[in-house]
Design a protein around this motif. Structure first.
Motif, PDB file in Angstrom:
ATOM      1  N   ASN A   1       0.826  -1.204   0.000  1.00 37.30           N
ATOM      2  CA  ASN A   1       0.000   0.000   0.000  1.00 37.30           C
ATOM      3  C   ASN A   1       0.868   1.264   0.000  1.00 37.30           C
ATOM      4  N   ILE A   2       1.921   1.254  -0.801  1.00 37.06           N
ATOM      5  CA  ILE A   2       2.832   2.384  -0.859  1.00 37.06           C
ATOM      6  C   ILE A   2       3.373   2.521  -2.279  1.00 37.06           C
ATOM      7  N   SER A   3       3.599   3.749  -2.706  1.00 32.01           N
ATOM      8  CA  SER A   3       4.157   4.018  -4.013  1.00 32.01           C
ATOM      9  C   SER A   3       5.667   4.187  -3.897  1.00 32.01           C
ATOM     10  N   LEU A   4       6.426   3.326  -4.609  1.00 36.32           N
ATOM     11  CA  LEU A   4       7.883   3.334  -4.568  1.00 36.32           C
ATOM     12  C   LEU A   4       8.425   3.449  -5.986  1.00 36.32           C
ATOM     13  N   PRO A   5       9.614   4.030  -6.160  1.00 37.31           N
ATOM     14  CA  PRO A   5      10.176   4.191  -7.505  1.00 37.31           C
ATOM     15  C   PRO A   5      10.800   2.909  -8.042  1.00 37.31           C
ATOM     16  N   ASP A   6      10.815   2.796  -9.360  1.00 37.48           N
ATOM     17  CA  ASP A   6      11.448   1.652 -10.014  1.00 37.48           C
ATOM     18  C   ASP A   6      12.956   1.661  -9.814  1.00 37.48           C
ATOM     19  N   TYR A   7      13.511   0.450  -9.795  1.00 32.76           N
ATOM     20  CA  TYR A   7      14.952   0.157  -9.853  1.00 32.76           C
ATOM     21  C   TYR A   7      15.710   0.387  -8.555  1.00 32.76           C
ATOM     22  N   ILE A   8      15.071   0.862  -7.500  1.00 28.92           N
ATOM     23  CA  ILE A   8      15.788   0.940  -6.232  1.00 28.92           C
ATOM     24  C   ILE A   8      16.028  -0.473  -5.703  1.00 28.92           C
ATOM     25  N   GLY A   9      17.042  -0.617  -4.859  1.00 31.81           N
ATOM     26  CA  GLY A   9      17.384  -1.916  -4.315  1.00 31.81           C
ATOM     27  C   GLY A   9      16.840  -2.114  -2.905  1.00 31.81           C
ATOM     28  N   LEU A  10      16.470  -3.348  -2.602  1.00 31.11           N
ATOM     29  CA  LEU A  10      15.989  -3.718  -1.274  1.00 31.11           C
ATOM     30  C   LEU A  10      16.757  -4.943  -0.788  1.00 31.11           C
ATOM     31  N   GLY A  11      17.066  -4.967   0.499  1.00 32.65           N
ATOM     32  CA  GLY A  11      17.687  -6.144   1.089  1.00 32.65           C
ATOM     33  C   GLY A  11      19.201  -6.128   0.986  1.00 32.65           C
ATOM     34  N   LYS A  12      19.805  -7.299   1.178  1.00 36.24           N
ATOM     35  CA  LYS A  12      21.252  -7.438   1.220  1.00 36.24           C
ATOM     36  C   LYS A  12      21.871  -7.166  -0.159  1.00 36.24           C
ATOM     37  N   HIS A  13      23.021  -6.486  -0.145  1.00 38.43           N
ATOM     38  CA  HIS A  13      23.811  -6.193  -1.353  1.00 38.43           C
ATOM     39  C   HIS A  13      22.995  -5.428  -2.398  1.00 38.43           C
ATOM     40  N   ALA A  14      22.144  -4.525  -1.922  1.00 38.25           N
ATOM     41  CA  ALA A  14      21.302  -3.743  -2.831  1.00 38.25           C
ATOM     42  C   ALA A  14      22.112  -2.817  -3.719  1.00 38.25           C
ATOM     43  N   SER A  15      23.359  -2.509  -3.324  1.00 38.22           N
ATOM     44  CA  SER A  15      24.155  -1.569  -4.116  1.00 38.22           C
ATOM     45  C   SER A  15      24.657  -2.169  -5.414  1.00 38.22           C
ATOM     46  N   VAL A  16      24.693  -3.487  -5.532  1.00 43.52           N
ATOM     47  CA  VAL A  16      25.279  -4.131  -6.717  1.00 43.52           C
ATOM     48  C   VAL A  16      24.290  -5.067  -7.408  1.00 43.52           C
ATOM     49  N   GLY A  17      23.055  -4.594  -7.560  1.00 41.16           N
ATOM     50  CA  GLY A  17      22.097  -5.289  -8.408  1.00 41.16           C
ATOM     51  C   GLY A  17      21.160  -6.259  -7.741  1.00 41.16           C
ATOM     52  N   PHE A  18      21.374  -6.583  -6.472  1.00 41.14           N
ATOM     53  CA  PHE A  18      20.473  -7.518  -5.798  1.00 41.14           C
ATOM     54  C   PHE A  18      19.232  -6.781  -5.302  1.00 41.14           C
ATOM     55  N   GLY A  19      18.098  -7.488  -5.321  1.00 40.36           N
ATOM     56  CA  GLY A  19      16.867  -6.912  -4.806  1.00 40.36           C
ATOM     57  C   GLY A  19      16.384  -5.704  -5.591  1.00 40.36           C
ATOM     58  N   THR A  20      16.344  -5.819  -6.925  1.00 37.66           N
ATOM     59  CA  THR A  20      15.918  -4.699  -7.772  1.00 37.66           C
ATOM     60  C   THR A  20      14.404  -4.679  -7.894  1.00 37.66           C
ATOM     61  N   LEU A  21      13.825  -3.536  -7.549  1.00 40.36           N
ATOM     62  CA  LEU A  21      12.366  -3.382  -7.499  1.00 40.36           C
ATOM     63  C   LEU A  21      11.854  -2.749  -8.789  1.00 40.36           C
ATOM     64  N   THR A  22      10.780  -3.303  -9.348  1.00 42.67           N
ATOM     65  CA  THR A  22      10.077  -2.675 -10.463  1.00 42.67           C
ATOM     66  C   THR A  22       8.577  -2.840 -10.257  1.00 42.67           C
ATOM     67  N   ARG A  23       7.846  -1.868 -10.716  1.00 41.27           N
ATOM     68  CA  ARG A  23       6.398  -1.951 -10.616  1.00 41.27           C
ATOM     69  C   ARG A  23       5.860  -2.864 -11.723  1.00 41.27           C
ATOM     70  N   VAL A  24       4.876  -3.682 -11.390  1.00 45.20           N
ATOM     71  CA  VAL A  24       4.243  -4.576 -12.359  1.00 45.20           C
ATOM     72  C   VAL A  24       3.075  -3.841 -12.989  1.00 45.20           C
ATOM     73  N   ILE A  25       3.164  -3.675 -14.294  1.00 43.22           N
ATOM     74  CA  ILE A  25       2.075  -3.022 -15.039  1.00 43.22           C
ATOM     75  C   ILE A  25       1.157  -4.091 -15.591  1.00 43.22           C
ATOM     76  N   LYS A  26      -0.057  -4.114 -15.078  1.00 43.67           N
ATOM     77  CA  LYS A  26      -1.019  -5.122 -15.531  1.00 43.67           C
ATOM     78  C   LYS A  26      -1.682  -4.656 -16.817  1.00 43.67           C
TER      79      LYS A  26
END
Length: 222
Positions: free
Chosen positions: A197-222
């Motif tokens: 229930n929150i709006s977040l930007p695409d491509y930010i990282g979440l979790g461990k080693h987020a600085s080097v490509g792990f945990g990349t977030l993208t919005r799912v467009i239905k």
């Protein structure tokens, strides 16, 4: 309403996911002052705060992502005349292909937003043992939802944003479980879809080693 600045500096160089740590090292070597936000290493050890500079493969292209105050730090790269670097054993002359800037409104949404999270590393040694000892699939999903909630709140705290509403996370699909290599470590990664229930930007990282490509977030467009 909290705002989060994002700047993506995409280069014309094709890159594989496993090369992202090498790409980070190449970028750091370009900088005369070796700004800590580019590599997250301090004299006394690692900088454990949320990474404000992140390294991504977006459409297979090497990309440097500035988040929050990291946007200002990227300006140091714009003044560098040459992006001649070694990425592992190969030599590259990189050129800026595209610069995308955004100010994202971080806010509660009326309807849950669907997201995809790729190469997410949710489990450390402690919670991996607890996770594997849990026979119930429902309980495992609850554990992952709690970890993901913590990852999002830690990210927001790291960029100076504190929300005034309860965060609700629903794990809707586990797409893929796989082993990831990071330096000399083997990590358990998963690709998931979830709703929040929150709006977040695409491509930010979440979790461990987020600085080097792990945990990349993208919005799912239905």
């Amino acid at each position: 309403m909290p705002e989060l600045k994002i700047l993506a500096l995409r280069l014309d160089t094709t890159l594989s996911e496993w090369e992202l740590p090498l790409f980070r090292g190449a970028v750091v070597n370009l900088l005369p002052n070796k700004d800590v936000v580019y590599h997250n290493h301090e004299k006394n050890g690692l900088r454990y705060a949320y990474p404000l500079i992140q390294y991504r493969c977006i459409n297979s292209k090497a990309t440097i992502l500035g988040v929050g105050e990291g946007v200002d730090s990227i300006s140091a790269l714009l003044s560098i005349p040459s992006f001649d670097v070694h990425i592992g054993n190969r030599y590259e002359t990189m050129k800026i292909e595209k610069v995308d800037a955004d100010v994202h409104q971080v806010q509660m949404t009326k309807e849950p937003v669907s997201y995809r999270l790729n190469d997410w590393v949710p489990l450390n040694e402690k919670n991996y043992t607890r996770f594997m000892a849990t026979d119930s699939l429902a309980e495992r999903i609850l554990q992952l939802e709690r970890i993901l909630t913590g990852n999002i709140l830690s990210m927001l705290k790291g960029v100076g944003i504190f929300i005034d509403f309860p965060l609700h996370i629903t794990l809707s699909n586990i797409l893929h479980q796989h082993t990831l290599r990071y330096k000399n470590m083997m990590l358990q990664g998963i690709d998931i879809e979830f709703k929040a229930n929150i709006s977040l930007p695409d491509y930010i990282g979440l979790g461990k080693h987020a600085s080097v490509g792990f945990g990349t977030l993208t919005r799912v467009i239905k």
